[in-house]
Design a protein around this motif. Sequence first.
Motif, short mmCIF file in Angstrom:
data_model
loop_
_atom_site.label_atom_id
_atom_site.label_comp_id
_atom_site.label_asym_id
_atom_site.label_seq_id
_atom_site.Cartn_x
_atom_site.Cartn_y
_atom_site.Cartn_z
N ARG A 128 0.83 -1.21 0.00
CA ARG A 128 0.00 0.00 0.00
C ARG A 128 0.86 1.26 0.00
N ASN A 129 1.97 1.20 0.74
CA ASN A 129 2.81 2.39 0.87
C ASN A 129 3.85 2.51 -0.24
N ALA A 130 3.97 1.51 -1.11
CA ALA A 130 4.99 1.52 -2.15
C ALA A 130 4.89 2.75 -3.06
N PRO A 131 3.71 3.10 -3.59
CA PRO A 131 3.65 4.30 -4.45
C PRO A 131 4.11 5.56 -3.73
N LYS A 132 3.72 5.71 -2.47
CA LYS A 132 4.13 6.88 -1.70
C LYS A 132 5.65 6.87 -1.52
N ASP A 133 6.19 5.69 -1.22
CA ASP A 133 7.64 5.56 -1.02
C ASP A 133 8.39 5.87 -2.31
N VAL A 134 7.85 5.39 -3.43
CA VAL A 134 8.50 5.62 -4.73
C VAL A 134 8.52 7.12 -5.03
N ASP A 157 7.66 11.03 -16.37
CA ASP A 157 6.94 10.24 -17.38
C ASP A 157 7.40 8.78 -17.34
N GLU A 158 8.68 8.56 -17.20
CA GLU A 158 9.19 7.19 -17.12
C GLU A 158 8.66 6.48 -15.87
N LEU A 159 8.62 7.22 -14.78
CA LEU A 159 8.12 6.67 -13.53
C LEU A 159 6.65 6.30 -13.65
N VAL A 160 5.85 7.20 -14.20
CA VAL A 160 4.42 6.93 -14.36
C VAL A 160 4.22 5.75 -15.29
#
Length: 173
Positions: A128-134, A157-160
Amino acid sequence: MQKVKEILLAQGIEFDEADIVSAASAIGMELDGLNDAEASAIALKVVELKQASGLALSQKDIAAKSRNGNGKLGKNSPRRKSTPPLQGAIAHASQVSNQEIQSLEDVLNVGIDAYTTDKADKLLSTIRNAPKDVVSKFVSKAMEEEADVDSFRAIGDELVAGIFGAQFTNAAE
């Protein structure tokens, strides 16, 4: 030897001196200077050897030999307490053992269930916290680079695209 003869005669058991000598040697005793217990043991051995050789004794003789004069009850004494059969003791021990194993298994299952539930909760929280951490780590790295806006946009853009599998041509439009 005289004490052994007296015991055997009192019980009405037929014997000869060779029977007494062979019984004494079978149990490793000397015939001279026997006490009452030793004489009784040799007399019992004479009876056993006679039974083994096929000379049957009457029930009276067998019952008489059980009373050996030293206060102990013989194997076939009607006054002797019976012992539980070995199979019953084995079955009881097996039942107790199985109960202990089941109890241990129950405790382990509860412990393993609590452990796996805790690990599952931690893993779900991490996911759950992975996107926030990224995003947080991305911003931190981007701040270190002090790059221009276009390079940040390209990295974003690459990240998204990596996270969501989507390709945005221009996020500002």
